[in-house]
Design a protein around this motif. Structure first.
Motif, PDB file in Angstrom:
ATOM      1  N   GLN A 140      31.312   4.222  39.598  1.00 55.96           N
ATOM      2  CA  GLN A 140      32.827   4.147  39.377  1.00 55.96           C
ATOM      3  C   GLN A 140      33.133   4.810  38.066  1.00 55.96           C
ATOM      4  N   VAL A 141      32.399   4.625  36.925  1.00 56.88           N
ATOM      5  CA  VAL A 141      32.684   5.236  35.755  1.00 56.88           C
ATOM      6  C   VAL A 141      32.305   6.716  36.041  1.00 56.88           C
ATOM      7  N   LYS A 142      31.458   7.134  36.658  1.00 53.42           N
ATOM      8  CA  LYS A 142      30.969   8.642  36.669  1.00 53.42           C
ATOM      9  C   LYS A 142      31.943   9.268  37.703  1.00 53.42           C
ATOM     10  N   LEU A 143      32.586   8.547  38.523  1.00 57.72           N
ATOM     11  CA  LEU A 143      33.433   9.185  39.416  1.00 57.72           C
ATOM     12  C   LEU A 143      34.752   9.368  38.714  1.00 57.72           C
ATOM     13  N   MET A 144      35.125   8.225  37.987  1.00 54.43           N
ATOM     14  CA  MET A 144      36.412   8.412  37.070  1.00 54.43           C
ATOM     15  C   MET A 144      36.466   9.613  35.974  1.00 54.43           C
ATOM     16  N   ASN A 145      35.298   9.488  35.403  1.00 52.92           N
ATOM     17  CA  ASN A 145      35.161  10.628  34.488  1.00 52.92           C
ATOM     18  C   ASN A 145      35.208  11.917  34.768  1.00 52.92           C
ATOM     19  N   ARG A 146      34.554  12.234  36.363  1.00 55.56           N
ATOM     20  CA  ARG A 146      34.562  13.481  36.866  1.00 55.56           C
ATOM     21  C   ARG A 146      35.776  13.898  37.337  1.00 55.56           C
ATOM     22  N   ALA A 147      36.728  12.902  37.887  1.00 57.51           N
ATOM     23  CA  ALA A 147      37.952  12.974  38.619  1.00 57.51           C
ATOM     24  C   ALA A 147      38.669  13.525  37.221  1.00 57.51           C
ATOM     25  N   GLN A 148      38.738  12.743  36.131  1.00 58.75           N
ATOM     26  CA  GLN A 148      39.599  13.209  34.935  1.00 58.75           C
ATOM     27  C   GLN A 148      39.051  14.564  34.383  1.00 58.75           C
ATOM     28  N   ALA A 149      38.096  14.933  34.475  1.00 56.50           N
ATOM     29  CA  ALA A 149      37.636  16.104  34.089  1.00 56.50           C
ATOM     30  C   ALA A 149      37.996  17.422  34.918  1.00 56.50           C
ATOM     31  N   ARG A 150      38.016  16.982  36.117  1.00 54.41           N
ATOM     32  CA  ARG A 150      38.264  18.035  37.137  1.00 54.41           C
ATOM     33  C   ARG A 150      40.042  18.046  37.096  1.00 54.41           C
ATOM     34  N   GLN A 151      40.749  16.967  36.970  1.00 51.72           N
ATOM     35  CA  GLN A 151      42.282  17.226  36.713  1.00 51.72           C
ATOM     36  C   GLN A 151      42.361  17.728  35.757  1.00 51.72           C
ATOM     37  N   GLY A 152      41.726  17.647  34.668  1.00 54.73           N
ATOM     38  CA  GLY A 152      41.981  18.521  33.294  1.00 54.73           C
ATOM     39  C   GLY A 152      41.884  19.697  33.586  1.00 54.73           C
ATOM     40  N   LEU A 153      40.820  20.287  34.473  1.00 59.13           N
ATOM     41  CA  LEU A 153      40.890  21.484  34.566  1.00 59.13           C
ATOM     42  C   LEU A 153      41.510  22.241  35.800  1.00 59.13           C
ATOM     43  N   GLY A 154      42.360  21.333  36.424  1.00 62.73           N
ATOM     44  CA  GLY A 154      43.258  21.744  37.568  1.00 62.73           C
ATOM     45  C   GLY A 154      42.446  21.773  38.814  1.00 62.73           C
ATOM     46  N   GLY A 155      41.230  21.209  38.973  1.00 64.39           N
ATOM     47  CA  GLY A 155      40.611  21.403  40.214  1.00 64.39           C
ATOM     48  C   GLY A 155      40.746  20.487  41.178  1.00 64.39           C
ATOM     49  N   LEU A 156      41.295  19.320  40.737  1.00 62.69           N
ATOM     50  CA  LEU A 156      41.823  18.219  41.850  1.00 62.69           C
ATOM     51  C   LEU A 156      42.833  18.381  42.203  1.00 62.69           C
ATOM     52  N   GLU A 157      44.070  19.256  41.741  1.00 62.96           N
ATOM     53  CA  GLU A 157      45.272  19.253  42.214  1.00 62.96           C
ATOM     54  C   GLU A 157      45.302  20.047  43.568  1.00 62.96           C
ATOM     55  N   ASP A 158      44.439  20.900  43.862  1.00 56.34           N
ATOM     56  CA  ASP A 158      44.741  21.677  45.123  1.00 56.34           C
ATOM     57  C   ASP A 158      43.938  20.447  46.129  1.00 56.34           C
ATOM     58  N   LEU A 159      43.423  19.488  45.920  1.00 58.11           N
ATOM     59  CA  LEU A 159      43.182  18.295  46.913  1.00 58.11           C
ATOM     60  C   LEU A 159      44.207  17.420  47.172  1.00 58.11           C
ATOM     61  N   LEU A 160      45.174  17.317  46.411  1.00 57.22           N
ATOM     62  CA  LEU A 160      46.086  16.478  46.701  1.00 57.22           C
ATOM     63  C   LEU A 160      47.620  16.830  47.108  1.00 57.22           C
ATOM     64  N   ASN A 161      48.183  16.249  47.772  1.00 56.20           N
ATOM     65  CA  ASN A 161      49.571  16.531  48.468  1.00 56.20           C
ATOM     66  C   ASN A 161      50.575  16.463  47.121  1.00 56.20           C
ATOM     67  N   SER A 162      51.537  17.069  47.139  1.00 56.28           N
ATOM     68  CA  SER A 162      52.482  16.940  46.009  1.00 56.28           C
ATOM     69  C   SER A 162      52.909  15.578  45.826  1.00 56.28           C
ATOM     70  N   ASP A 163      52.958  14.655  46.876  1.00 51.70           N
ATOM     71  CA  ASP A 163      53.501  13.219  46.784  1.00 51.70           C
ATOM     72  C   ASP A 163      52.389  12.340  46.476  1.00 51.70           C
ATOM     73  N   ASP A 164      51.202  12.808  46.355  1.00 53.83           N
ATOM     74  CA  ASP A 164      50.277  11.784  46.208  1.00 53.83           C
ATOM     75  C   ASP A 164      50.112  11.334  44.503  1.00 53.83           C
ATOM     76  N   GLN A 165      49.719  10.142  44.345  1.00 52.34           N
ATOM     77  CA  GLN A 165      49.664   9.588  43.006  1.00 52.34           C
ATOM     78  C   GLN A 165      48.497   9.925  42.325  1.00 52.34           C
ATOM     79  N   GLY A 166      47.168   9.940  42.979  1.00 58.68           N
ATOM     80  CA  GLY A 166      45.971  10.171  42.294  1.00 58.68           C
ATOM     81  C   GLY A 166      45.209   9.221  43.232  1.00 58.68           C
ATOM     82  N   ILE A 167      43.782   9.282  42.887  1.00 55.60           N
ATOM     83  CA  ILE A 167      42.644   8.808  43.743  1.00 55.60           C
ATOM     84  C   ILE A 167      42.737   7.171  43.375  1.00 55.60           C
ATOM     85  N   PHE A 168      43.090   6.863  42.162  1.00 57.88           N
ATOM     86  CA  PHE A 168      42.706   5.311  41.742  1.00 57.88           C
ATOM     87  C   PHE A 168      44.078   4.566  41.413  1.00 57.88           C
TER      88      PHE A 168
END
Length: 116
Positions: free
Chosen positions: A88-116
Motif C-alpha cells: 500500500q505504501v509503495k503504491l501510494m508513493n508511486r501514485a503520488q510521484a506519477r501524479q507529480g510528474l503528470g503521468g497519472l492524469e492521462d489514465l484518469l477521466n476528468s471526473d475521476d477523483q483519484g485512485i484512493f
C-alpha cells in the motif's frame, strides 16, 4: 590460430584470437575442443542477451503492474486495503510521484477523483 589458457588439469579456461597475457599455449586449427568451447560461448552469449532483454523490460513491467493495480482498484475489483501494508505504501508513493510528474492524469477521466 587460437591462443589458449589451460588450468592445472589441462582444461581450457580462456580462448582468444589474439595473444594475451597469461596464455599457456596455441592451437593451430579447429579442434573438437575449440569447437566445443565456441559452442559453449555462443550459448552463454545468447543467455546473456536474454537476461539483458529481461532486465531492460523489468522497468516497463513495473509500469504495467502499476497500471493494472490502479485499474483493478478503479473498477472496484480490489481495494488498496486488500494489499499488504508495505505494498500500500509503495503504491501510494508511486501514485503520488506519477501524479507529480503528470503521468497519472492521462489514465484518469476528468471526473475521476483519484485512485484512493
Amino acid at each position: 590460430m587460437y591462443y589458449v589458457q589451460r588450468n592445472e588439469e589441462g582444461q581450457l579456461t580462456r580462448v582468444e584470437n589474439e595473444p594475451f597475457s597469461g596464455m599457456t599455449g596455441e592451437v593451430f586449427s579447429q579442434t573438437p575442443e575449440i569447437i566445443a568451447w565456441n559452442s559453449a560461448r555462443d550459448v552463454v552469449d545468447e543467455s546473456l542477451q536474454h537476461k539483458e532483454l529481461l532486465q531492460r523490460s523489468d522497468l516497463e513491467m513495473v509500469r504495467v503492474l502499476d497500471d493494472l493495480i490502479f485499474l483493478l482498484i478503479q473498477k472496484g475489483v480490489i481495494t488498496i486495503t486488500d494489499l499488504p501494508p508495505m505494498a500500500q505504501v509503495k503504491l501510494m508513493n508511486r501514485a503520488q510521484a506519477r501524479q507529480g510528474l503528470g503521468g497519472l492524469e492521462d489514465l484518469l477521466n476528468s471526473d475521476d477523483q483519484g485512485i484512493f
